[in-house]
Design a protein around this motif. Sequence first.
Motif, PDB file in Angstrom:
ATOM      1  N   LEU A 169     -21.180  85.656  51.936  1.00 37.46           N
ATOM      2  CA  LEU A 169     -20.226  86.720  52.240  1.00 37.46           C
ATOM      3  C   LEU A 169     -19.353  86.370  53.444  1.00 37.46           C
ATOM      4  CD1 LEU A 169     -22.371  89.936  51.643  1.00 37.46           C
ATOM      5  CD2 LEU A 169     -20.552  88.995  50.208  1.00 37.46           C
ATOM      6  N   ARG A 170     -19.848  85.472  54.313  1.00 36.65           N
ATOM      7  CA  ARG A 170     -19.020  85.047  55.439  1.00 36.65           C
ATOM      8  C   ARG A 170     -17.888  84.129  54.999  1.00 36.65           C
ATOM      9  NH1 ARG A 170     -24.004  84.325  58.445  1.00 36.65           N
ATOM     10  NH2 ARG A 170     -23.812  82.059  58.186  1.00 36.65           N
ATOM     11  N   SER A 171     -18.014  83.528  53.801  1.00 37.05           N
ATOM     12  CA  SER A 171     -16.960  82.644  53.269  1.00 37.05           C
ATOM     13  C   SER A 171     -16.611  83.098  51.855  1.00 37.05           C
ATOM     14  CB  SER A 171     -17.436  81.191  53.253  1.00 37.05           C
ATOM     15  OG  SER A 171     -17.852  80.786  54.533  1.00 37.05           O
ATOM     16  N   PRO A 172     -15.933  84.224  51.710  1.00 42.19           N
ATOM     17  CA  PRO A 172     -15.669  84.763  50.368  1.00 42.19           C
ATOM     18  C   PRO A 172     -14.809  83.842  49.507  1.00 42.19           C
ATOM     19  CG  PRO A 172     -14.412  85.953  52.044  1.00 42.19           C
ATOM     20  CD  PRO A 172     -15.373  85.075  52.782  1.00 42.19           C
ATOM     21  N   GLY A 173     -13.855  83.129  50.122  1.00 42.12           N
ATOM     22  CA  GLY A 173     -13.017  82.214  49.346  1.00 42.12           C
ATOM     23  C   GLY A 173     -13.847  81.122  48.703  1.00 42.12           C
TER      24      GLY A 173
ATOM     25  N   TYR B 150     -30.504  85.632  53.389  1.00 41.59           N
ATOM     26  CA  TYR B 150     -29.754  84.683  54.210  1.00 41.59           C
ATOM     27  C   TYR B 150     -28.621  84.051  53.402  1.00 41.59           C
ATOM     28  CZ  TYR B 150     -28.711  80.431  56.820  1.00 41.59           C
ATOM     29  OH  TYR B 150     -28.067  79.418  57.483  1.00 41.59           O
ATOM     30  N   GLY B 151     -28.932  83.698  52.138  1.00 41.52           N
ATOM     31  CA  GLY B 151     -27.895  83.081  51.300  1.00 41.52           C
ATOM     32  C   GLY B 151     -26.751  84.034  51.017  1.00 41.52           C
ATOM     33  N   ILE B 152     -27.072  85.292  50.744  1.00 35.75           N
ATOM     34  CA  ILE B 152     -26.023  86.283  50.461  1.00 35.75           C
ATOM     35  C   ILE B 152     -25.139  86.491  51.690  1.00 35.75           C
ATOM     36  CG2 ILE B 152     -25.593  88.711  49.940  1.00 35.75           C
ATOM     37  CD1 ILE B 152     -28.102  88.625  48.158  1.00 35.75           C
ATOM     38  N   ARG B 153     -25.785  86.618  52.875  1.00 32.46           N
ATOM     39  CA  ARG B 153     -24.992  86.798  54.095  1.00 32.46           C
ATOM     40  C   ARG B 153     -24.097  85.597  54.357  1.00 32.46           C
ATOM     41  NH1 ARG B 153     -29.909  88.660  56.408  1.00 32.46           N
ATOM     42  NH2 ARG B 153     -30.078  86.657  57.498  1.00 32.46           N
ATOM     43  N   THR B 154     -24.635  84.405  54.122  1.00 31.55           N
ATOM     44  CA  THR B 154     -23.849  83.191  54.358  1.00 31.55           C
ATOM     45  C   THR B 154     -22.656  83.122  53.423  1.00 31.55           C
ATOM     46  OG1 THR B 154     -25.877  82.052  55.014  1.00 31.55           O
ATOM     47  CG2 THR B 154     -23.974  80.682  54.502  1.00 31.55           C
TER      48      THR B 154
ATOM     49  N   THR C 217     -31.067  77.857  47.879  1.00 28.40           N
ATOM     50  CA  THR C 217     -30.930  79.269  47.504  1.00 28.40           C
ATOM     51  C   THR C 217     -29.460  79.641  47.363  1.00 28.40           C
ATOM     52  OG1 THR C 217     -32.987  79.788  48.679  1.00 28.40           O
ATOM     53  CG2 THR C 217     -31.530  81.623  48.141  1.00 28.40           C
ATOM     54  N   GLU C 218     -28.610  79.117  48.251  1.00 27.87           N
ATOM     55  CA  GLU C 218     -27.163  79.351  48.119  1.00 27.87           C
ATOM     56  C   GLU C 218     -26.655  78.822  46.789  1.00 27.87           C
ATOM     57  OE1 GLU C 218     -24.543  78.376  51.321  1.00 27.87           O
ATOM     58  OE2 GLU C 218     -26.171  78.496  52.780  1.00 27.87           O
TER      59      GLU C 218
END
Length: 875
Positions: free
Chosen positions: A79-83, A73-77, A393-394
Amino acid sequence: MLLHRTDAGKQLLDELNFHVDRQIAEHLAAGMDREEARKAAMRSFGDPGLVREQARATWNWHTLEKLGRDLKYGIRTLLRSPGFAVVSVLVMALGLGATTSLFTMVRAILLRPLPFRDPGKLVMLYEHFRENQSGDGFNAVAPGDYRDWRSQTHGFEDMAAMRGYGGILSGVHSELPEVVQSAGGSANLFPLLGVTPAYGRIFTEAEDQPKGEPVVLLTWSLFQRRFAGDPSILGKRIHLDTVPTTVVGVLPEWFTYPDARIQFWMPYAQTFAPEDYGIHDGHQSKVVARLKPGVSVGAAAREVSTLQYQIHLANASKPVAEDVWSRPMIDDVVKDVRTPLLVLLSAVGCMLLIACLNLSNLLVARAAARRKEVAIRGALGGSRLVLIREQMTESLLICLAGGGLGLLLSLASTRWLATHWRNLPRADAVHVDAWVFAFALGLVVATALLAGLVPAISSTGKDSLAALRESSRSIGGSVSRARLRKVMLTAEIALTVTLLAAAGLLFRSFVRLRTADLGCRIDHVLTMKFGLPEIQYDTREKVLLFHQSLLERVRRLPGVRGAALVSTAPGTGPNGDRVFTIVEKPAPSSSLQYDAMTLSADPQYFSVMQIPLLRGRVFTEHERLHNDHYVIVSKQFVNQYLAGDDPIGKHIRDGWDGNVETYEIIGEVGDTVYDVTKPVSATMYFPILSGIPNRTSEATIVVYTSVDPLAISLPVQQQISALEPELPVYNALTMDQILGKTTASQGFAANLLLAFAAISLLLAGVGLYGVLSYLVTQRMSEMGIRIALGAQRSEVMRVVLVDGLKPVLFGAVAGLAGAAVAGSLIRSMLYGASPYDPLVIAAMIACLLATAVGACLIPAWRASHVDPMQALRSE
């Protein structure tokens, strides 16, 4: 079971369905229809999904499964905000990398034990003069004192002595001669330390005598560089100061104590003239001792100190110390870099805290944009602990990525630091090991908690459900969350002010050092040292002839305006001191004897170097050979010992090599600085044209030129070679280079700290911009309404600027206290600068305010140019 959890889940679902079907069958047997039976079974059995989760929670791999889900979940989140992810990772990489690098240095140099046998029992012994307040109180030891300590005290298992020494190394196969740094060590030094030669043997007691057989131990670096690592050099003879000397051993590669620049070791006693080996007033040695089992350092040192006081009483008319001080050997090795390393470690610690606060601010802003998502997840049954864990986790993922990148940065930066830090002790011990990796991992976890916990708790509070009641097009955000960001920004600014103040003080100190007035000419001056072998130049006439011939040759070179000889050029460190008496003004007591640095100079030295003559005259060509009983003194000498008196015509009684002679003061000259980090020393100049072999054989030629001084270097060396082909020169430097070399360590530390402060200032500016941009976005509707109701755009801009600069001002005030603490901690590293210098602190705060205003202008301008209709329509 962990590897087959899909099958286990299917089995669990089948089992749950079996029990539900049994319950339905019982209700059907009782007369219910199928739909009523199913509903009744579900009511009595409970929510199958909840039961399934409760059952899964009892499995031993469930925690790992939850962690895996959180990571996904943290990785997907992210990746949605790469900046956001890239900026966060870079911020943490800077902080974690710099901190890991400095920890590696501190651990290797300050914390790791020395590579000797039982290093905790090794201590250094020094003499201490009770009434001499100059320096740190740790004075070098006289050879006679060391010999008495070793033979007459019993608190230490053994003692060994060593001293620095220099010599000319020449081979037997036409190799070029070179001046090398060397040392003399007593025969028991290496057994005491637990050092075994890589090849050959160490010295014997018979060789460690003033007239013992000339032998030498090579260091590994010289063994490889000069002799290509060929063990056949053992037993052969090389020439040291033209004396055939037998190579008896090669020290191991790891042995670089006390200085990696040392190229070979001689027997300690052979570095003294026979008549000097037992003196008590020639302080030139260092003594290392090993404690006996069960004996404390204090008790052993007190026994030696008691003996030293008896030696002092027996030599009351000589400069013999009363006490003995001790300190651990590791402290002696790192004494010059301990404070700079700890200051730099504290600086990167502050920078890491600033990076954590910056990440916290970014996470708070991100949580504000995701309030509805968090509220919906909570409304659907997600507990607050689960929501906090997901957000933590993020933070952990960001810190792990930043830590990995930071570790790569630390590997490169650590290697760079160890290579470029001039005269860094134990540089060969600096490397990354398992402890460094463990520290980096612990730091990642700590920073993840520090940066992520507060935003996670803040965004999952009781008011999170209020986000569901807000307009679907509003970003929103609580006042408390905005206040939290301002508090963190205030702390960030306070840490930045502390770092800026410390960096400013060190940089100002470095500038003062670099521009210090040495009291002499600096521009277009070349210096070059040489040392005449005393075996060949064993009379005054021979030394004088070489010096005169060299000066005549150099003065005729094109581009040379003047040339002179002096024992040591200004800025290159002290040349040694001597105790003396003034016949017309005796010292008030034997324990407060007069002491001054001694130099030898030729008649033209003062004019070539532009050292002003204040009274009397300088030497003439007649003060040579045995007509040398004249001395010139410095201004500090007169102020210190003859305050209010005319020094001209006074007489100095000086003992050299046991012969007491009287010298007439014929002149007073201006002060020159020989160590820019220390106060000016009282100085006496004797005629170098006396040609005394033991006193004037080693000299520095100073050449004032009309062209680039370095262009004259080779012609001067050629003139020396024409007179003495086997005589090497060394330290061929301009006066500018000497000053730069002297201040290199201070400049290195100051520039590093300034770089850390600049990065922290950049992070603070980015953090301020982020906070204000968030607040402006949050209040966009308010700004539109203000403008629609007639507010001037300049007024809106002022409101936003004031709102943004308030935490900066509060942080600057709080940072002043940190600046005062930092100034007191780095006091010992400052030269000519107060630790509370108001100009430096004001300049650093002005720099911070300028950065803050720049960071606030863009959000303020954006707020003042909002379209009222667009802002209102967004609601």
